[in-house]
Design an enzyme around this catalytic site. Structure first.
Site, short mmCIF file in Angstrom:
data_model
loop_
_atom_site.label_atom_id
_atom_site.label_comp_id
_atom_site.label_asym_id
_atom_site.label_seq_id
_atom_site.Cartn_x
_atom_site.Cartn_y
_atom_site.Cartn_z
N THR A 50 60.32 65.34 -4.66
CA THR A 50 58.89 65.13 -4.93
C THR A 50 58.06 65.70 -3.79
O THR A 50 58.59 66.05 -2.73
CB THR A 50 58.54 63.64 -5.08
OG1 THR A 50 58.87 62.96 -3.86
CG2 THR A 50 59.30 62.99 -6.23
N PHE A 73 67.27 61.03 -3.54
CA PHE A 73 67.73 59.65 -3.77
C PHE A 73 67.01 59.15 -5.00
O PHE A 73 65.98 58.50 -4.91
CB PHE A 73 67.43 58.79 -2.55
CG PHE A 73 68.20 57.48 -2.52
CD1 PHE A 73 69.31 57.27 -3.31
CD2 PHE A 73 67.80 56.47 -1.66
CE1 PHE A 73 70.02 56.08 -3.26
CE2 PHE A 73 68.49 55.26 -1.60
CZ PHE A 73 69.60 55.08 -2.40
N ALA A 111 69.93 59.46 2.16
CA ALA A 111 69.94 60.47 3.23
C ALA A 111 70.10 59.85 4.61
O ALA A 111 70.48 60.53 5.56
CB ALA A 111 68.65 61.30 3.19
N TYR A 234 46.02 54.15 8.94
CA TYR A 234 47.06 55.18 8.92
C TYR A 234 47.43 55.64 10.33
O TYR A 234 48.39 55.15 10.92
CB TYR A 234 46.65 56.38 8.06
CG TYR A 234 47.84 57.24 7.70
CD1 TYR A 234 48.55 57.01 6.53
CD2 TYR A 234 48.30 58.24 8.56
CE1 TYR A 234 49.68 57.76 6.22
CE2 TYR A 234 49.43 58.98 8.27
CZ TYR A 234 50.12 58.75 7.10
OH TYR A 234 51.24 59.47 6.81
#
Length: 394
Positions: A50, A73, A111, A234
């Site tokens: 993605t 995944f 991963a 953020y």
């Protein structure tokens, strides 16, 4: 089965295989019409199903003609449950890659685990011998440490003080004030454990030890900084601290790669509509304003166009490097005139005018398209098989 969007909070738990294929095919078509050259021909993409990881694989394969191994995944569909969007994206990508006679194989699993790293190394040795570029594009809510077995969870919280600002519900278009309490020290550390640079470093260490990195091999990890509006939640928050750890890791990785004449890079990319960004307070409203302003100025780029520009600059040796050594492919988003206009609109936006002065409708449409919904030429009233195969899955 008849596949419709279903939600748990802000998370879409269904995906449409034909819609996801449409999304991937559109990206592939753009790259075929806008090819780029590159010295990189054998590429490992960690987090390839993605977002920027998928776009990196598409640009590498159909723009460069590169051979790619993707680590994902994701979950396959069943007779009663859809697979993930990433599964369907990868199936569509591999179908087109095989049709055009490109090498493309995919490993599905965690991963973060040593098992998947070892499996990936085995495949490289068997098929490609060595790789010359490693893309690291992982975004995960949790990580199990490969040595200690400790499970850490990432959180989206401010640090030090509560965060208060505007946000928007992109389903109802209601603008409201939100408040989030600060993270604990443990939550900060767990977020670093998941989203920081340790796993990237482990990948490079193991690839070097196995001697599967070509002379001059490079690695790129994707990051984000964003504007002052989103800093508290953020860049100055838990995710931002983790991103700083990722960026700091690039310095150590760069030293390790020097022994084979290679380099490690951080690419700071622009804000996109993703599953993760939709759940971060403030961010959907910011992206809705960003989309409107950048489109009005003719500056907007989706993930594929962004990666196309990044790789074009990389090949030409004309990368926009900041004082911290990071590639700034977010330069258009962070332009002074763009941010000035967003700040102005931010003060004005309310529930009453949000559809007029932002592109909240586009945000919602783009969100649904991430999962294969909202394409005019896909019949969503038609029964669809959710069990789709990935041809070269290991």
């Amino acid at each position: 089965m008849l596949i419709k969007p279903k939600f748990r909070d802000f998370i879409c738990v269904t995906a449409h295989p034909e819609g996801c294929k449409k999304n991937v095919d559109m990206q592939i078509e753009y790259i075929k019409e806008n090819k780029v050259s590159s010295k990189f021909k054998r590429i490992l993409i960690i987090g390839a199903s993605t977002g920027y990881g998928l776009s990196s694989r598409i640009v590498s394969t159909f723009g460069w003609g590169a051979s790619t191994i993707g680590v994902i995944f994701d979950r396959q569909g069943t007779d009663s449950k859809t697979g993930t969007a990433g599964w369907y994206n990868t199936a569509a990508f591999e179908k087109s890659a095989i049709k055009d006679k490109h090498y493309a194989k995919t490993i599905n699993g965690d991963a973060f685990s040593n098992k998947i790293k070892e499996k990936t190394i085995e495949l490289i040795k068997k098929d490609l011998k060595k790789v010359d570029l490693v893309i690291y594009s992982i975004a995960s809510p949790r990580r199990k440490h490969p040595i200690t077995g400790e499970v850490s969870y990432s959180v989206l919280k401010p640090i030090g003080e509560p965060f208060k600002n505007k946000s928007v519900d992109f389903h109802t278009f209601e603008v409201f004030d939100t408040e989030i309490g600060p993270a604990t020290k443990d939550e900060i550390q767990q977020t670093i454990n998941v989203m920081g640079g340790e796993d990237w470093s482990i990948w490079i260490d193991q690839l070097l030890k196995a001697d599967v990195l070509e002379q001059g091999a490079c690695t790129i990890a994707y990051s984000y900084i964003g504007p002052e509006i989103t800093y508290p939640i953020y860049r100055s928050g838990t995710i931002g601290v983790a991103k700083e750890d990722l960026e700091n890791s690039s310095l150590d990785i760069n030293l390790k790669l020097k022994q084979i004449g290679g380099n490690a890079y951080i690419s700071v990319n622009k804000a996109l509509v993703t599953q993760s960004s939709s759940a971060i307070p403030v961010v959907p409203l910011y992206i809705s304003l960003l989309d409107k302003v950048m489109k009005e100025k003719g500056l907007d780029e989706d993930a594929t166009k962004q990666i196309h520009r990044l790789f074009s600059q990389f090949d030409e040796g004309k990368m926009n490097i900041d004082s911290s050594g990071r590639i700034r492919i977010d330069d258009r988003e962070m332009r002074e005139d763009v941010q000035k206009e967003i700040k102005k609109l931010w003060q004005e936006v309310t529930t009453d005018n949000v559809e007029k002065i932002t592109n909240i409708n586009v945000f919602r449409e783009d969100f649904f398209k991430l999962f294969g919904f909202g394409y005019d030429d896909v019949d969503y009233e038609k029964e669809t098989c959710a069990k789709v195969e990935i041809f070269n899955l290991l």
